[in-house]
Design a protein around this motif. Structure first.
Motif: not given
Length: 276
Positions: A44-67
């Motif tokens: 918190v808040p970093h992983a939560e922000i990244l989760e929100a960014a995942k669908p936008i990244m997918a639209q740009k052609g990227y599978d954002l994987q968070i650890t």
């Protein structure tokens, strides 16, 4: 002919496996139609922000994987070693200090947000009436301890040497009118001792993780024009040489987009502030 066909099929399969797995060079790797980009983050808040960014990244052609990590050391180690492409949890002074102390080669790829530090009530709740000799918990890493001391100074609890600045430690305290006893500990542990100390100065992300909001729960917070506010911006960090990769540029662009700005503002209500 059957033997030749078998060899060709084997070669194709091996090639496909190598392409899917990728290497440890900090670059995005292909995963089906999307390229994988891996990011280490605190919850918190970093992983939560990244989760929100995942669908936008997918639209740009990227599978954002968070650890998710719960400390400030391993996220840098895994990026330095090339196991993960980037991390999102730290500000530039901490990044610089980590590089200097550990010989790593991490760089800032883009500033994303700022988290105000707060002074929180423990066994005491009035900063204008501080008892003599109270305990105050602060982070023990170099940059965050300085930040905590600056906030305490801004609220009249101590006075630092004039040239201490963002490198201040308890050794730089020039005046301690309340004879405060400082309890120095790993930043993630500070919220856990609130019931045992008079006050605690807590990092924004760990405060949120503990259910605290700097804007609504803290007795005092850093102001927007403070030295800290101008210094401690949380960044995307990568190993030197990877900061200009297409994947990292896409990640920074998405995290600074209007959509993510709105998510941050709506979700954290001032406890996390988008960086211009």
């Amino acid at each position: 002919m059957k033997k030749l066909l078998s060899l060709i099929l084997t070669a194709v399969l091996v090639s496909g496996i190598l392409t899917a797995c990728g290497g440890k060079d900090g670059s995005a790797q292909s995963s089906g139609e999307l390229k994988v980009i891996t990011v280490a983050a605190t919850a918190v808040p970093h992983a939560e922000i990244l989760e929100a960014a995942k669908p936008i990244m997918a639209q740009k052609g990227y599978d954002l994987q968070i650890t998710v990590f719960d400390d400030y050391v391993q996220p840098n180690n895994v990026v330095e070693e090339g196991d993960i492409d980037a991390n999102y949890f730290q500000h530039i002074p901490y990044l610089d200090s980590f590089n200097e102390e550990r010989g790593t080669h991490l760089v800032n790829a883009g500033g994303i947000h700022y988290e105000p530090f707060g002074i929180y009530a423990g066994t005491e709740s009035d900063l204008s009436n501080v008892p003599e000799g109270v305990d105050v918990a602060v982070p023990n890493d170099t940059t965050n301890e300085a930040r905590a001391l600056l906030l305490l100074q801004d609220n009249g609890l101590l006075k630092l040497k004039a040239d201490a600045g963002i490198n201040a430690t308890t050794n730089d305290i020039e005046e301690n009118p309340y004879n405060i006893k400082f309890v120095e500990m790993e930043a993630a542990q500070v919220p856990k001792v609130l019931s045992e100390v008079a006050f605690a100065v807590i990092n924004g992300n760990y405060a949120l993780d503990a259910g605290l909001n700097a804007q609504t729960d803290a007795l005092a917070t850093e102001t927007s024009d403070s030295l800290a506010a101008q210094t401690y911006v949380n960044v995307i960090a990568v190993k030197e040489g990877n900061e200009n990769s297409d994947a990292i540029k896409a990640l920074v662009e998405v995290l600074k987009s209007d959509e993510i700005r709105k998510f941050i503002e709506d979700t954290y209500q001032g406890a996390v502030v988008p960086f211009e």
